[in-house]
Design an enzyme around this catalytic site. Structure first.
Site, PDB file in Angstrom:
ATOM      1  N   GLU A 150    -122.810-135.817   6.760  1.00  0.00           N
ATOM      2  CA  GLU A 150    -122.163-134.651   6.157  1.00  0.00           C
ATOM      3  C   GLU A 150    -121.315-135.037   4.945  1.00  0.00           C
ATOM      4  OE1 GLU A 150    -122.788-131.657   6.612  1.00  0.00           O
ATOM      5  OE2 GLU A 150    -123.944-131.731   8.462  1.00  0.00           O
ATOM      6  N   TYR A 172    -115.204-127.463   7.118  1.00  0.00           N
ATOM      7  CA  TYR A 172    -116.662-127.474   7.286  1.00  0.00           C
ATOM      8  C   TYR A 172    -117.127-128.715   8.043  1.00  0.00           C
ATOM      9  CZ  TYR A 172    -121.460-128.591   6.583  1.00  0.00           C
ATOM     10  OH  TYR A 172    -122.752-128.980   6.835  1.00  0.00           O
ATOM     11  N   ASP A 190    -120.309-123.767   5.061  1.00  0.00           N
ATOM     12  CA  ASP A 190    -120.484-124.415   3.765  1.00  0.00           C
ATOM     13  C   ASP A 190    -121.160-123.428   2.823  1.00  0.00           C
ATOM     14  OD1 ASP A 190    -123.069-124.290   4.746  1.00  0.00           O
ATOM     15  OD2 ASP A 190    -123.586-126.338   4.182  1.00  0.00           O
TER      16      ASP A 190
END
Length: 366
Positions: A42, A125, A143
């Site tokens: 991520e 997020y 996101d």
């Protein structure tokens, strides 16, 4: 904003997850639910496309297979592994976070999104993604894809450029995230946003969730998401001097704070420091950088302009325009030079930013 009833929510969950089970992308970080793997992927995917990230992720895991390996890695090795991904503060914060995990959490990942946001460099997020995928907490991961998908599904017209809008989306999506498969749900939204529900050319006619897309059904799909435009990045001009001495390159390390911290580049001279007139000529520019080398480094530089347009590189808040000069230094005394002379082999081992790669590519094509 539309609010779905319980039956519609269940229908949407089943439709989305059935599609995901059949068509979801096979990505290396999806082959297990290890929080470390989710977290690394991520962070890498911020501002970077999936296909670019895959080889970086695989190499990174080979070098730093555990949180401990990441925490103990030399910074130079870390920066070299990240070279080309840009936004180097991301990987520095990753190492700080890894050390925090070892020191404050005994190497164990927190089990909720709220606790994860206490870690260095983990925002809402990323916390949602790690918590839902890594520890199965039923929380949204909001996101850009989630903004785009749910603004169209539910016709949410709040401006996504405003920080307070996140809470509106989090509250709306939280009602829809299934308790049994929150990680798959969030990953399915990511895949949906990058395929059928893209920003400019969505293929909603073939989308598995077409019948839930209220903005599409109303003929207003491209109105969503609502987003005010960002100001243009500030234009900053530099001269890059690709100077050699005894077949070695003169390179300097950036300061430990600020943009491109601790990375290596050729000398970059800001235009503002040269006090040139607006209508300066190449000869004026050459004289200015020769004076700069003499004043700052006590070096006599012979140089010439590299033909072609300046190299351009855009950061979040700045756009650099860089004019190249090809130079030679006539002395081997580098006592006052704020850097070092490196061979080609040594240069290839230094952690360098993407903009420096652009400079060497342009130089090679001169």
């Amino acid at each position: 904003m539309i609010e779905w009833n319980a039956a519609t929510i269940k229908d949407f969950q089943n439709t989305l997850l059935t599609w995901f089970d059949q068509e979801g992308r096979d990505l290396p970080w999806r082959r297990d639910h290890e929080p470390y793997h989710v977290w690394v992927s991520e962070i890498m995917l911020q501002q970077t496309q999936v296909q670019t990230v895959i080889p970086y992720y695989e190499r990174f895991m080979g070098l730093f297979p555990t949180v401990t390996d990441l925490a103990e890695a030399p910074e130079s090795q870390l920066l070299k592994a990240w070279e080309g991904l840009g936004y180097y503060s991301r990987v520095r914060n990753m190492q700080r976070c890894a050390r925090q995990l070892l020191t404050d959490y005994d190497g164990q990942w927190p089990q909720t999104a709220a606790e994860l946001t206490e870690l260095i460099g983990i925002g809402p997020y990323t916390a949602g993604a790690v918590a839902s995928i890594g520890v199965n907490e039923p929380v949204p991961a909001v996101d850009g894809n989630a903004y785009r998908v749910f603004s169209r599904l539910l016709k949410i017209d709040a401006d996504i450029a405003k920080p307070q809008t996140r809470l509106i989306f989090e509250q709306a999506i939280a009602r829809i995230v299934p308790e049994d498969r929150p990680g798959d749900f969030n990953q399915a939204i990511m895949d949906l946003g990058s395929s059928y529900m893209t920003a400019r050319q969505p293929d909603t006619e073939n989308s598995p969730v077409k019948r839930f897309n209220q903005a599409y059904l109303d003929g207003e799909e491209l109105v969503y998401p609502v987003k005010t435009k960002k100001p243009r990045p500030k234009l900053v001009a530099y001269v890059a001097v690709l100077a050699q001495m005894d077949q070695k390159w003169l390179m300097v390390q950036r300061p430990s704070t600020g943009m491109l911290a601790n990375l290596w580049t050729v000398p970059l001279i800001p235009v503002e420091e040269r006090d040139l007139e607006e209508d300066y000529q190449p000869a004026d520019l050459l004289a200015a950088i020769q004076a700069y080398f003499q004043r700052e480094y006590q070096l006599k530089l012979t140089a010439k302009l590299v033909a072609g347009r300046p190299v351009s590189h855009t950061f979040t808040h700045q756009k650099w325009s860089i004019q190249l000069f090809d130079g030679q230094v006539e002395t081997s005394d580098l006592s006052y030079f704020a850097g070092r002379a490196v061979t080609l082999a040594e240069r290839q081992q230094l952690p360098m930013p993407k903009v420096q790669e652009k400079l060497f590519t342009r130089y090679a094509a001169r």
